[in-house]
Motif scaffolding. Structure first.
Motif, PDB file in Angstrom:
ATOM      1  N   ARG A  29       0.861  -1.184   0.000  1.00 32.20           N
ATOM      2  CA  ARG A  29       0.000   0.000   0.000  1.00 32.20           C
ATOM      3  C   ARG A  29       0.898   1.235   0.000  1.00 32.20           C
ATOM      4  NH1 ARG A  29      -4.974   1.143   0.309  1.00 32.20           N
ATOM      5  NH2 ARG A  29      -5.587  -1.005   0.727  1.00 32.20           N
ATOM      6  N   VAL A  30       0.747   2.051  -1.030  1.00 26.44           N
ATOM      7  CA  VAL A  30       1.529   3.267  -1.182  1.00 26.44           C
ATOM      8  C   VAL A  30       0.569   4.447  -1.068  1.00 26.44           C
ATOM      9  CG1 VAL A  30       3.103   4.546  -2.682  1.00 26.44           C
ATOM     10  CG2 VAL A  30       3.108   2.053  -2.735  1.00 26.44           C
ATOM     11  N   GLY A  31       0.968   5.464  -0.300  1.00 20.36           N
ATOM     12  CA  GLY A  31       0.093   6.611  -0.123  1.00 20.36           C
ATOM     13  C   GLY A  31       0.864   7.891   0.128  1.00 20.36           C
ATOM     14  N   VAL A  32       0.096   8.958   0.241  1.00 19.05           N
ATOM     15  CA  VAL A  32       0.627  10.291   0.510  1.00 19.05           C
ATOM     16  C   VAL A  32      -0.190  10.882   1.646  1.00 19.05           C
ATOM     17  CG1 VAL A  32       0.879  12.616  -0.430  1.00 19.05           C
ATOM     18  CG2 VAL A  32       1.351  10.652  -1.868  1.00 19.05           C
ATOM     19  N   TYR A  42       5.468  10.425   1.990  1.00 22.10           N
ATOM     20  CA  TYR A  42       5.085   9.130   1.446  1.00 22.10           C
ATOM     21  C   TYR A  42       4.789   8.147   2.575  1.00 22.10           C
ATOM     22  CZ  TYR A  42       7.232  10.906  -2.839  1.00 22.10           C
ATOM     23  OH  TYR A  42       7.548  11.656  -3.941  1.00 22.10           O
ATOM     24  N   GLU A  43       3.857   7.241   2.296  1.00 19.86           N
ATOM     25  CA  GLU A  43       3.555   6.138   3.194  1.00 19.86           C
ATOM     26  C   GLU A  43       3.739   4.840   2.429  1.00 19.86           C
ATOM     27  OE1 GLU A  43       0.206   7.156   6.334  1.00 19.86           O
ATOM     28  OE2 GLU A  43      -0.554   7.268   4.289  1.00 19.86           O
ATOM     29  N   GLU A  51      -9.385  -1.734  -0.393  1.00 19.18           N
ATOM     30  CA  GLU A  51     -10.503  -0.886   0.034  1.00 19.18           C
ATOM     31  C   GLU A  51     -11.294  -0.411  -1.191  1.00 19.18           C
ATOM     32  OE1 GLU A  51     -11.166  -0.505   3.253  1.00 19.18           O
ATOM     33  OE2 GLU A  51      -9.369  -1.641   3.808  1.00 19.18           O
ATOM     34  N   GLU A  52     -12.470   0.073  -0.971  1.00 14.80           N
ATOM     35  CA  GLU A  52     -13.365   0.497  -2.048  1.00 14.80           C
ATOM     36  C   GLU A  52     -12.759   1.607  -2.916  1.00 14.80           C
ATOM     37  OE1 GLU A  52     -17.659   2.727  -2.368  1.00 14.80           O
ATOM     38  OE2 GLU A  52     -17.369   1.278  -0.746  1.00 14.80           O
ATOM     39  N   ASN A  53     -12.006   2.516  -2.315  1.00 13.81           N
ATOM     40  CA  ASN A  53     -11.450   3.657  -3.053  1.00 13.81           C
ATOM     41  C   ASN A  53     -10.026   3.431  -3.547  1.00 13.81           C
ATOM     42  OD1 ASN A  53     -13.706   5.350  -2.915  1.00 13.81           O
ATOM     43  ND2 ASN A  53     -13.203   5.915  -0.817  1.00 13.81           N
ATOM     44  N   ASP A  54      -9.609   2.182  -3.639  1.00 18.35           N
ATOM     45  CA  ASP A  54      -8.246   1.876  -4.079  1.00 18.35           C
ATOM     46  C   ASP A  54      -8.156   1.695  -5.580  1.00 18.35           C
ATOM     47  OD1 ASP A  54      -7.171   1.871  -1.533  1.00 18.35           O
ATOM     48  OD2 ASP A  54      -7.342  -0.294  -1.278  1.00 18.35           O
ATOM     49  N   LYS A  69      -7.162   9.262  -3.909  1.00 17.71           N
ATOM     50  CA  LYS A  69      -6.663  10.618  -3.665  1.00 17.71           C
ATOM     51  C   LYS A  69      -5.136  10.663  -3.765  1.00 17.71           C
ATOM     52  CE  LYS A  69     -10.326  11.988  -0.523  1.00 17.71           C
ATOM     53  NZ  LYS A  69     -10.615  12.351   0.865  1.00 17.71           N
ATOM     54  N   SER A  70      -4.476   9.666  -3.239  1.00 16.81           N
ATOM     55  CA  SER A  70      -3.008   9.619  -3.289  1.00 16.81           C
ATOM     56  C   SER A  70      -2.507   9.378  -4.696  1.00 16.81           C
ATOM     57  CB  SER A  70      -2.476   8.521  -2.365  1.00 16.81           C
ATOM     58  OG  SER A  70      -2.677   8.843  -1.017  1.00 16.81           O
ATOM     59  N   PHE A  71      -3.280   8.663  -5.498  1.00 23.59           N
ATOM     60  CA  PHE A  71      -2.825   8.324  -6.842  1.00 23.59           C
ATOM     61  C   PHE A  71      -2.539   9.569  -7.676  1.00 23.59           C
ATOM     62  CE2 PHE A  71      -3.568   7.368 -11.332  1.00 23.59           C
ATOM     63  CZ  PHE A  71      -2.531   6.480 -11.524  1.00 23.59           C
TER      64      PHE A  71
END
Length: 109
Positions: A29-32, A42-43, A51-54, A69-71
């Motif tokens: 899982r990569v995020g901001v 970065y995460e 998840e539903e919003n992935d 959102k992070s994408f």
């Protein structure tokens, strides 16, 4: 899409195995998030569920989950691993970042 270098793939597979995850079926899982010395950081963590919003991708046999959102901040990023004199760790080569901090863990647009 997020790309994964060969060296990062090997490190991810090893770390997932050590943490009880299976790289063949689990996700990176990569995020901001807000924070860091440049404004955004970065995460990176392992996850067994989507998840539903992935948005989900696969590159170099690694399954990647990114919250939508992070994408927007991460599109086109290459995930690499550095073991050089400046320290070990994952490096995000992000073409969307206009400025990064010295440690490479935060950025701004």
């Amino acid at each position: 899409m997020i790309k994964v270098s060969d060296i990062a793939r090997k490190k991810i597979v090893d770390m997932m195995h050590d943490d009880g995850f299976d790289a063949a079926k689990d996700y990176v899982r990569v995020g901001v998030k807000s924070g860091g010395c440049s404004g955004l950081s970065y995460e990176l963590k392992f996850d067994k569920q989507i998840e539903e919003n992935d948005k989900v991708f696969e590159d170099n046999t690694i399954k990647i989950a990114v919250e939508k959102k992070s994408f927007l901040y991460l599109a086109g990023t290459i995930l690499e691993f550095s073991g050089g004199l400046n320290g070990k760790g994952f490096v995000f080569n992000n073409p969307n970042a206009s400025r990064t901090c010295g440690c490479g863990e935060s950025f701004s647009l």
